[in-house]
Design a protein around this motif. Structure first.
Motif, PDB file in Angstrom:
ATOM      1  N   SER A 189      62.538  25.183  15.404  1.00  9.86           N
ATOM      2  CA  SER A 189      61.969  26.153  16.349  1.00  9.86           C
ATOM      3  C   SER A 189      60.459  26.198  16.234  1.00  9.86           C
ATOM      4  CB  SER A 189      62.556  27.547  16.075  1.00  9.86           C
ATOM      5  OG  SER A 189      63.947  27.557  16.235  1.00  9.86           O
ATOM      6  N   PHE A 190      59.948  26.106  15.009  1.00  7.78           N
ATOM      7  CA  PHE A 190      58.502  26.123  14.774  1.00  7.78           C
ATOM      8  C   PHE A 190      57.847  24.900  15.400  1.00  7.78           C
ATOM      9  CE2 PHE A 190      55.061  26.206  11.224  1.00  7.78           C
ATOM     10  CZ  PHE A 190      54.183  26.869  12.077  1.00  7.78           C
ATOM     11  N   ALA A 191      58.486  23.736  15.259  1.00 12.45           N
ATOM     12  CA  ALA A 191      57.900  22.489  15.758  1.00 12.45           C
ATOM     13  C   ALA A 191      57.870  22.435  17.282  1.00 12.45           C
ATOM     14  CB  ALA A 191      58.685  21.304  15.210  1.00 12.45           C
ATOM     15  N   THR A 192      58.871  23.043  17.917  1.00 14.89           N
ATOM     16  CA  THR A 192      58.944  22.989  19.379  1.00 14.89           C
ATOM     17  C   THR A 192      58.235  24.157  20.055  1.00 14.89           C
ATOM     18  OG1 THR A 192      61.104  24.096  19.284  1.00 14.89           O
ATOM     19  CG2 THR A 192      61.096  21.683  19.338  1.00 14.89           C
ATOM     20  N   ASN A 193      57.729  25.100  19.266  1.00 15.12           N
ATOM     21  CA  ASN A 193      57.011  26.235  19.835  1.00 15.12           C
ATOM     22  C   ASN A 193      55.663  25.788  20.395  1.00 15.12           C
ATOM     23  OD1 ASN A 193      56.194  29.080  20.249  1.00 15.12           O
ATOM     24  ND2 ASN A 193      54.791  28.647  18.561  1.00 15.12           N
ATOM     25  N   ARG A 194      55.317  26.278  21.545  1.00 15.64           N
ATOM     26  CA  ARG A 194      54.023  25.934  22.152  1.00 15.64           C
ATOM     27  C   ARG A 194      53.192  27.183  22.451  1.00 15.64           C
ATOM     28  NH1 ARG A 194      55.278  22.199  20.111  1.00 15.64           N
ATOM     29  NH2 ARG A 194      55.540  20.052  20.830  1.00 15.64           N
ATOM     30  N   ASN A 195      53.591  28.295  21.880  1.00 16.74           N
ATOM     31  CA  ASN A 195      52.867  29.545  22.090  1.00 16.74           C
ATOM     32  C   ASN A 195      52.042  29.847  20.841  1.00 16.74           C
ATOM     33  OD1 ASN A 195      51.934  32.120  22.573  1.00 16.74           O
ATOM     34  ND2 ASN A 195      53.919  32.947  23.203  1.00 16.74           N
ATOM     35  N   PRO A 196      50.716  29.684  20.899  1.00 16.35           N
ATOM     36  CA  PRO A 196      49.885  29.912  19.707  1.00 16.35           C
ATOM     37  C   PRO A 196      50.003  31.325  19.154  1.00 16.35           C
ATOM     38  CG  PRO A 196      48.636  28.792  21.430  1.00 16.35           C
ATOM     39  CD  PRO A 196      49.928  29.247  22.051  1.00 16.35           C
ATOM     40  N   LYS A 197      50.334  32.312  20.010  1.00 11.94           N
ATOM     41  CA  LYS A 197      50.434  33.692  19.537  1.00 11.94           C
ATOM     42  C   LYS A 197      51.606  33.888  18.578  1.00 11.94           C
ATOM     43  CE  LYS A 197      48.320  35.716  23.681  1.00 11.94           C
ATOM     44  NZ  LYS A 197      48.510  36.649  24.823  1.00 11.94           N
ATOM     45  N   LEU A 198      52.607  33.012  18.674  1.00 12.43           N
ATOM     46  CA  LEU A 198      53.781  33.135  17.808  1.00 12.43           C
ATOM     47  C   LEU A 198      53.663  32.292  16.549  1.00 12.43           C
ATOM     48  CD1 LEU A 198      56.656  32.924  20.477  1.00 12.43           C
ATOM     49  CD2 LEU A 198      55.663  34.978  19.446  1.00 12.43           C
ATOM     50  N   ALA A 199      52.596  31.495  16.471  1.00 15.58           N
ATOM     51  CA  ALA A 199      52.495  30.533  15.364  1.00 15.58           C
ATOM     52  C   ALA A 199      52.501  31.216  14.003  1.00 15.58           C
ATOM     53  CB  ALA A 199      51.231  29.683  15.527  1.00 15.58           C
ATOM     54  N   SER A 200      51.734  32.310  13.863  1.00 14.28           N
ATOM     55  CA  SER A 200      51.600  32.945  12.560  1.00 14.28           C
ATOM     56  C   SER A 200      52.925  33.545  12.089  1.00 14.28           C
ATOM     57  CB  SER A 200      50.531  34.039  12.616  1.00 14.28           C
ATOM     58  OG  SER A 200      50.407  34.684  11.371  1.00 14.28           O
ATOM     59  N   SER A 201      53.612  34.294  12.967  1.00 12.87           N
ATOM     60  CA  SER A 201      54.875  34.922  12.566  1.00 12.87           C
ATOM     61  C   SER A 201      55.949  33.872  12.299  1.00 12.87           C
ATOM     62  CB  SER A 201      55.350  35.899  13.644  1.00 12.87           C
ATOM     63  OG  SER A 201      55.567  35.228  14.874  1.00 12.87           O
ATOM     64  N   MET A 202      55.964  32.807  13.100  1.00 15.44           N
ATOM     65  CA  MET A 202      56.952  31.756  12.883  1.00 15.44           C
ATOM     66  C   MET A 202      56.671  31.009  11.585  1.00 15.44           C
ATOM     67  SD  MET A 202      57.635  30.165  16.672  1.00 15.44           S
ATOM     68  CE  MET A 202      59.118  29.320  16.131  1.00 15.44           C
ATOM     69  N   GLN A 203      55.394  30.834  11.265  1.00 13.27           N
ATOM     70  CA  GLN A 203      55.054  30.162  10.020  1.00 13.27           C
ATOM     71  C   GLN A 203      55.531  30.974   8.823  1.00 13.27           C
ATOM     72  OE1 GLN A 203      51.079  28.661   9.823  1.00 13.27           O
ATOM     73  NE2 GLN A 203      51.095  28.423   7.611  1.00 13.27           N
ATOM     74  N   GLN A 204      55.409  32.297   8.887  1.00 10.08           N
ATOM     75  CA  GLN A 204      55.878  33.145   7.796  1.00 10.08           C
ATOM     76  C   GLN A 204      57.395  33.060   7.645  1.00 10.08           C
ATOM     77  OE1 GLN A 204      54.304  37.088   8.311  1.00 10.08           O
ATOM     78  NE2 GLN A 204      52.203  36.379   8.449  1.00 10.08           N
ATOM     79  N   ARG A 205      58.114  33.020   8.778  1.00  6.82           N
ATOM     80  CA  ARG A 205      59.573  32.894   8.699  1.00  6.82           C
ATOM     81  C   ARG A 205      59.973  31.544   8.117  1.00  6.82           C
ATOM     82  NH1 ARG A 205      59.438  35.556  13.760  1.00  6.82           N
ATOM     83  NH2 ARG A 205      59.684  33.591  14.884  1.00  6.82           N
TER      84      ARG A 205
END
Length: 596
Positions: A189-205
């Motif tokens: 999910s992190f690799a296919t995400n293209r929304n920079p606003k979600l990058a930080s929260s997804m990285q923590q998960r």
């Protein structure tokens, strides 16, 4: 119509009555149910039904180590069994001495909670240890032979361990496989995400998922050094290699984020095998965990002290009603305090406890009218425990009902009320009063103790992140990322980032100045906390990036952080000042360049 925050009841209604998702399945519940019902059947077969009921306390060993690797689960269950037997001995020694009983239960709550939170042992954690002290005390006061009780607890503990490990007969490495698959799903999910606003929260998960997978696999006995040699079990070796591949993909993504290449993991960077091997995470050393837990401000110490105060208060209130009213209120108080969390979260848990008690009393009334005996009693107890185990992570209020009914049935039978008079109005009154005392005690502790420590805790854990980041920056500046010391430094930063995020969320939830932009509560640090989390993961990302042309920005970033570490953590500095220091350090890292 917009209501004030304190009048908006929807979050509280959802918190109390909502059902949560959980990966705890029916087989896990079945194991725990059998662990409770089987001793009763054995007692019936031997012509001593009371013996089977007394083994109830020891059977709780089956409930420790949910989801843990097989090797760790054995240690947790055997350790829990030993502690349950020791708690039984403590209850025996303190029987008939009310003041000493309260002190023993409070001290057991403190030590068991501190141990459980330090070593990340999930529920039931400290509760059954405290309950064993109180229940033993009460049974011996009621005339039960202590040697008979101790023997029954030992038998129950053996059965509990056997049932708790039974699923490993079918799939020895099932928990490890599940953890690796969860990490793969999260990183996909992190690799296919293209929304920079979600990058930080997804990285923590993803950080938590990868760390959980490494912890699970290394707990099972697989080590990064196994990459180039034959290991004992082929399935575990395959899982270890899968995790290395998953982690390599994760490192490519965070490295790309750190070096400004965006969210794609399709860059051409390939990590050397020996470098990848050194990025493993997993459970920190025992010394590291103990040192962190005993350094104030400390979340484990805070939770343990609240448990000590809560158990003492509930015990004293119970003692004011009579010496036989100490044990249950003190034990039940631990249920609401031993896992910690925000004040609102623990308040919801207390309300759920009260609701569940009323539901449980109603269920007990129905069961007592039926008055099950023999095999049917064993079945009822087993089903009640299975339902409790399954429902506990989903909705605490509903889960409390069957465990309350089960406990009351056991007390009724063990106290000699059965077989003709299982139903007892006095028993119902006692349980309602005991639970009310425990809920009131828990709420007093949650809302009146350590009330203004949220900001101090947030700042202290943020400082630990800064100090850990400084160590990693030193490793980067000296180009020693692949040494054993550097691996420990990265692990320390990784774990500290996860802990700091948890503490910050708890502190902001407990903030008394929520919604006031001019206040200096925990929520004023929200932006600083986010900046620090981003910076911490950025530093980790540089550990796994190619070697830069010039390492001096790492030195400069470390120097910028010294403006934080050179001042005492309690010295008043505004969140904006702290954030500016973090941004200054991050600006130095942005100047790093690589050969293309």
């Amino acid at each position: 119509m917009n209501l004030p925050a304190w009048l908006d009841l929807k979050p509280h209604i959802r918190g109390v009555f909502g059902f949560q998702t959980s990966n705890r399945g029916w087989y896990t519940a079945f194991k725990c149910g059998v662990a409770v019902g089987l001793p009763v059947l054995i007692g019936q077969a031997l012509g001593d039904p009371i013996f089977g009921l007394l083994a109830f306390t020891g059977s709780f060993s089956s409930q420790y180590g949910f989801g843990a690797s097989g090797r760790l689960r054995v240690r947790l269950m055997v350790g829990a069994s030993v502690f349950l037997v020791m708690a039984t001995l403590v209850g025996w020694v303190t029987a008939g001495i009310p003041g000493l009983t309260i002190l023993a239960m409070a001290t057991t709550a403190f030590l068991a909670t501190l141990t459980a939170t330090t070593f990340k042992i999930g529920p039931p954690a400290a509760f059954y240890m405290v309950m064993a002290v109180g229940l033993t005390n009460r049974l011996i006061d009621g005339g039960v032979d202590p040697w008979r009780l101790l023997g029954a607890v030992c038998v129950g503990a053996v059965i509990g361990v056997a049932m708790g490990l039974s699923d490993l007969l079918f799939d020895r490495f099932g928990p490890e496989r599940q953890a690796v698959e969860d990490a793969e799903t999260c990183i996909e999910s992190f690799a296919t995400n293209r929304n920079p606003k979600l990058a930080s929260s997804m990285q923590q998960r993803c950080a938590a998922a990868v760390n959980d997978a490494w912890t699970m696999v290394t707990d099972a006995g697989w080590a990064v050094e196994s990459y180039d040699r034959k290991v004992e079990h082929r399935t575990l070796d395959k899982l270890g290699h899968r995790l290395l591949a998953v982690h390599s993909r994760y490192l490519r993504i965070v490295s790309a984020l750190a070096t400004g290449e965006g969210l794609s993991d399709g860059n051409a960077m390939v990590l050397p095998r020996r470098h990848t091997r050194e990025t493993s995470l997993g459970r920190p050393g025992i010394g590291t965990m103990i040192a962190g837990a005993l350094t104030w401000p400390s979340e484990p110490l805070l939770i343990a002290m609240r448990n000590w105060i809560g158990v003492s208060l509930a015990g004293l209130i119970g003692l004011s009603l009579g010496p036989d009213r100490i044990n249950w209120p003190a034990a039940f108080t631990v249920l609401m305090l031993h896992t910690g969390g925000s004040r609102v979260g623990q308040t919801h848990r207390s309300i759920q406890r009260l609701i569940g008690t009323f539901l449980g009393v109603g269920l007990y009334t129905l069961l007592a009218m039926w008055n099950p005996q023999g095999v049917w009693l064993a079945v009822v107890l087993a089903v009640s425990q299975a339902l409790t185990t399954y429902l506990l992570p989903r909705n605490y209020a509903v889960a409390v009902a069957p465990i309350t009914a089960m406990t009351m049935l056991i007390v009724a039978h063990a106290s000699g009320l059965a077989p003709a008079h299982t139903f007892s109005v006095v028993l119902i009154q006692d349980r309602l009063v005991d639970n009310t005392i425990s809920v009131v005690s828990a709420l007093i502790v949650v809302w009146l103790t350590f009330r203004h420590t949220s900001v101090a805790f947030l700042r202290a854990y943020a400082r630990r992140v800064v100090e850990a980041a400084e160590q990693v920056l030193d490793d980067l500046a000296l180009g020693r990322q692949e040494t054993r010391r550097a691996r420990r430094d990265r692990q320390a930063l990784y774990i500290t980032l996860l802990e700091a995020d948890m503490v910050a969320k708890r502190a902001m939830a407990d903030d008394d100045h929520k919604g006031d932009p001019n206040a200096h509560g925990a929520n004023a640090y929200a932006s600083m906390t986010q900046a620090l989390q981003t910076f911490g993961y950025q530093v980790l990302g540089y550990c796994w990036a190619p070697d830069p042309i010039d390492r001096s920005p790492f030195i400069a970033a470390g120097d910028a952080l010294s403006s934080i570490t050179n001042r005492a953590v309690r010295r008043p500095r505004t969140p904006d000042e702290l954030e500016s220091d973090i941004v200054a350090a991050r600006d130095h890292l942005d100047r790093i360049t690589y050969e293309r």
